[in-house]
Design a protein around this motif. Structure first.
Motif, mmCIF file in Angstrom:
data_model
loop_
_atom_site.group_PDB
_atom_site.id
_atom_site.type_symbol
_atom_site.label_atom_id
_atom_site.label_comp_id
_atom_site.label_asym_id
_atom_site.label_seq_id
_atom_site.Cartn_x
_atom_site.Cartn_y
_atom_site.Cartn_z
ATOM 1 N N ILE A 163 132.314 -51.692 6.487
ATOM 2 C CA ILE A 163 132.774 -50.762 6.420
ATOM 3 C C ILE A 163 133.485 -49.809 6.348
ATOM 4 O O ILE A 163 135.335 -49.731 7.959
ATOM 5 C CB ILE A 163 132.010 -49.716 7.462
ATOM 6 N N VAL A 164 134.929 -49.424 5.213
ATOM 7 C CA VAL A 164 135.740 -49.121 5.982
ATOM 8 C C VAL A 164 136.003 -47.306 5.711
ATOM 9 O O VAL A 164 135.609 -47.269 4.424
ATOM 10 C CB VAL A 164 136.862 -49.617 4.613
ATOM 11 N N GLY A 165 136.744 -46.810 6.142
ATOM 12 C CA GLY A 165 136.671 -45.381 6.142
ATOM 13 C C GLY A 165 138.255 -45.314 6.228
ATOM 14 O O GLY A 165 139.535 -45.551 6.653
ATOM 15 N N VAL A 166 138.887 -44.340 5.363
ATOM 16 C CA VAL A 166 140.047 -43.594 5.020
ATOM 17 C C VAL A 166 140.264 -42.173 4.910
ATOM 18 O O VAL A 166 139.131 -41.337 3.966
ATOM 19 C CB VAL A 166 140.537 -44.034 3.575
ATOM 20 N N ASP A 167 141.020 -41.657 5.607
ATOM 21 C CA ASP A 167 141.249 -39.998 5.749
ATOM 22 C C ASP A 167 143.180 -40.177 4.893
ATOM 23 O O ASP A 167 143.972 -40.183 6.183
ATOM 24 C CB ASP A 167 141.000 -39.309 7.145
ATOM 25 N N PRO A 168 143.267 -39.400 3.561
ATOM 26 C CA PRO A 168 144.061 -39.653 2.924
ATOM 27 C C PRO A 168 145.139 -37.791 3.521
ATOM 28 O O PRO A 168 144.602 -36.946 3.734
ATOM 29 C CB PRO A 168 143.964 -39.643 1.730
ATOM 30 N N GLY A 169 146.114 -38.414 3.180
ATOM 31 C CA GLY A 169 147.016 -36.680 3.506
ATOM 32 C C GLY A 169 148.468 -37.723 4.343
ATOM 33 O O GLY A 169 149.035 -38.268 3.687
ATOM 34 N N GLU A 209 149.552 -38.306 6.911
ATOM 35 C CA GLU A 209 149.901 -39.669 7.071
ATOM 36 C C GLU A 209 148.439 -39.529 6.679
ATOM 37 O O GLU A 209 147.423 -39.003 7.656
ATOM 38 C CB GLU A 209 149.396 -38.735 9.590
ATOM 39 N N THR A 210 148.283 -41.348 6.544
ATOM 40 C CA THR A 210 146.665 -41.585 6.234
ATOM 41 C C THR A 210 146.302 -42.246 7.500
ATOM 42 O O THR A 210 146.431 -43.305 8.235
ATOM 43 C CB THR A 210 146.995 -42.968 4.816
ATOM 44 N N GLY A 211 145.006 -41.548 8.295
ATOM 45 C CA GLY A 211 144.297 -42.867 9.304
ATOM 46 C C GLY A 211 142.657 -43.897 8.062
ATOM 47 O O GLY A 211 142.585 -43.503 7.588
ATOM 48 N N LEU A 212 143.087 -45.188 8.913
ATOM 49 C CA LEU A 212 142.575 -45.597 8.379
ATOM 50 C C LEU A 212 141.347 -46.931 9.350
ATOM 51 O O LEU A 212 141.848 -46.782 10.374
ATOM 52 C CB LEU A 212 143.073 -47.021 7.980
ATOM 53 N N ALA A 213 139.843 -46.650 8.927
ATOM 54 C CA ALA A 213 139.112 -47.481 10.682
ATOM 55 C C ALA A 213 137.595 -48.333 9.280
ATOM 56 O O ALA A 213 137.480 -47.901 8.294
ATOM 57 C CB ALA A 213 138.018 -46.398 11.007
ATOM 58 N N ILE A 214 137.984 -49.602 10.103
ATOM 59 C CA ILE A 214 137.275 -50.228 9.593
ATOM 60 C C ILE A 214 135.749 -51.044 10.729
ATOM 61 O O ILE A 214 136.832 -50.669 11.964
ATOM 62 C CB ILE A 214 138.041 -51.684 9.161
ATOM 63 N N LEU A 215 134.951 -50.642 10.644
ATOM 64 C CA LEU A 215 134.113 -51.024 11.377
ATOM 65 C C LEU A 215 132.985 -52.659 10.795
ATOM 66 O O LEU A 215 132.952 -52.541 9.611
ATOM 67 C CB LEU A 215 132.919 -49.638 11.255
ATOM 68 N N THR A 216 132.222 -53.035 11.116
ATOM 69 C CA THR A 216 131.653 -53.631 10.866
ATOM 70 C C THR A 216 130.112 -53.379 10.523
ATOM 71 O O THR A 216 130.130 -52.001 11.116
ATOM 72 C CB THR A 216 131.117 -54.823 11.656
#
Length: 290
Positions: A266-272, A274-281
């Motif tokens: 599962i990939v979550g992205v918070d653009p702006g 500065e971009t935040g990126l989280a990758i979870l199982t």
């Protein structure tokens, strides 16, 4: 294809043998091909590419596509999954050299069934031997998918930015999804096919639905068909197994030989700025947070 006890009787078989110096890892392979129907040779081809082979199988709709080694069709599991999805639902893939008690070379099988006088087989001769062995119920069914099918009903295009025309479109799409869902639900119930239904409600009906059907794809043939229109799409998806399995045509048992498991993420992205990126199982365990 008729099942008699634990043995399959294959009336129409396409046997293929990869040509010398060909390999799916090098590009699209070519094969020699023989079609056997009712025990008689219907057609022989000395060279046919994989794409033309698939077109031929889709046109002829044989009971089985028979091979010496299933990895002659594709170099890896992902390639096999793509090819198997392109085959008609009623066509099975048979590896004739995989028996209940282990693998046996094609030349040995050919000699033991009286299909050769000895010596090395040419590719077209090998394709006929492969087809005849499968016709006699020799080998194993190559099983990549669960006896489970997923039917997805969703809109085909974006709902847009809003406004009165957008609201009318939303009502129309929600109504289409609801009617399609009810129609499929009635068809499955009428044919006594077990299923679970999950749906997401919208403001005017349903915004999407998912059927998990506890039956193989071929059992839905003529009951539910895929559709891809301007507004609505109905997708039918096969569910890959965790392991590739060989199911002997004669005798019981199965042999799992290679994992099909994929590590979904599962990939979550918070653009702006500065971009935040989280990758979870899929179980919520972080793999990367940055």
């Amino acid at each position: 294809m008729v099942k008699i006890g634990v043995m399959y009787k294959l009336e129409k078989v396409i046997g293929v043998d990869i040509l010398p110096h060909e390999h799916p890892a090098k590009g699209e392979p070519s094969f020699a091909l023989t079609i056997v129907e009712g025990g008689k040779v219907k057609k022989r081809l000395e060279e046919v590419t994989l794409s033309k082979l698939i077109k031929l199988v889709r046109r002829e709709k044989p009971d089985a596509l028979a091979v010496d080694n299933v990895f002659e069709l594709a170099a890896d599991i992902n390639g096999l999954l793509k090819i198997f999805r392109l085959l008609p639902p009623t066509t099975k893939v048979i590896q004739v050299t995989k028996l209940a008690d282990g693998e046996v070379p094609l030349e040995v099988l050919a000699a033991s069934y009286g299909l050769t006088k000895g010596g090395k087989l040419s590719p077209v001769e090998a394709s006929e031997v492969i087809a005849r062995l499968a016709h006699e119920g020799v080998g194993s069914l190559v099983s990549l998918f669960e006896n489970e099918t997923r039917i997805i009903i969703a809109r085909s295009r974006s709902l847009g930015q809003g406004g009165m025309s957008s609201n009318r479109y939303k009502r129309n799409i929600s109504g289409l999804i609801l009617r399609a869902t009810r129609k499929i639900e009635e068809a499955l119930t009428k044919n006594q096919i077990d299923y679970d239904l999950f749906f997401k409600k919208g403001g005017y009906g349903l915004s999407g639905s998912l059927f998990i059907v506890y039956a193989p794809r071929e059992k839905l043939y003529g009951i539910v068909k895929p559709e891809r229109g301007h507004d609505l799409k109905i997708l039918i998806r096969l569910v890959p197994k965790k392991n590739i399995e060989y199911l002997p045509l004669k005798g019981d048992g199965k042999v799992a030989v290679k994992t099909l498991h994929r590590n979904y993420l599962i990939v979550g992205v918070d653009p702006g700025i500065e971009t935040g990126l989280a990758i979870l199982t899929v179980f919520g365990k972080p793999v990367l947070i940055t």
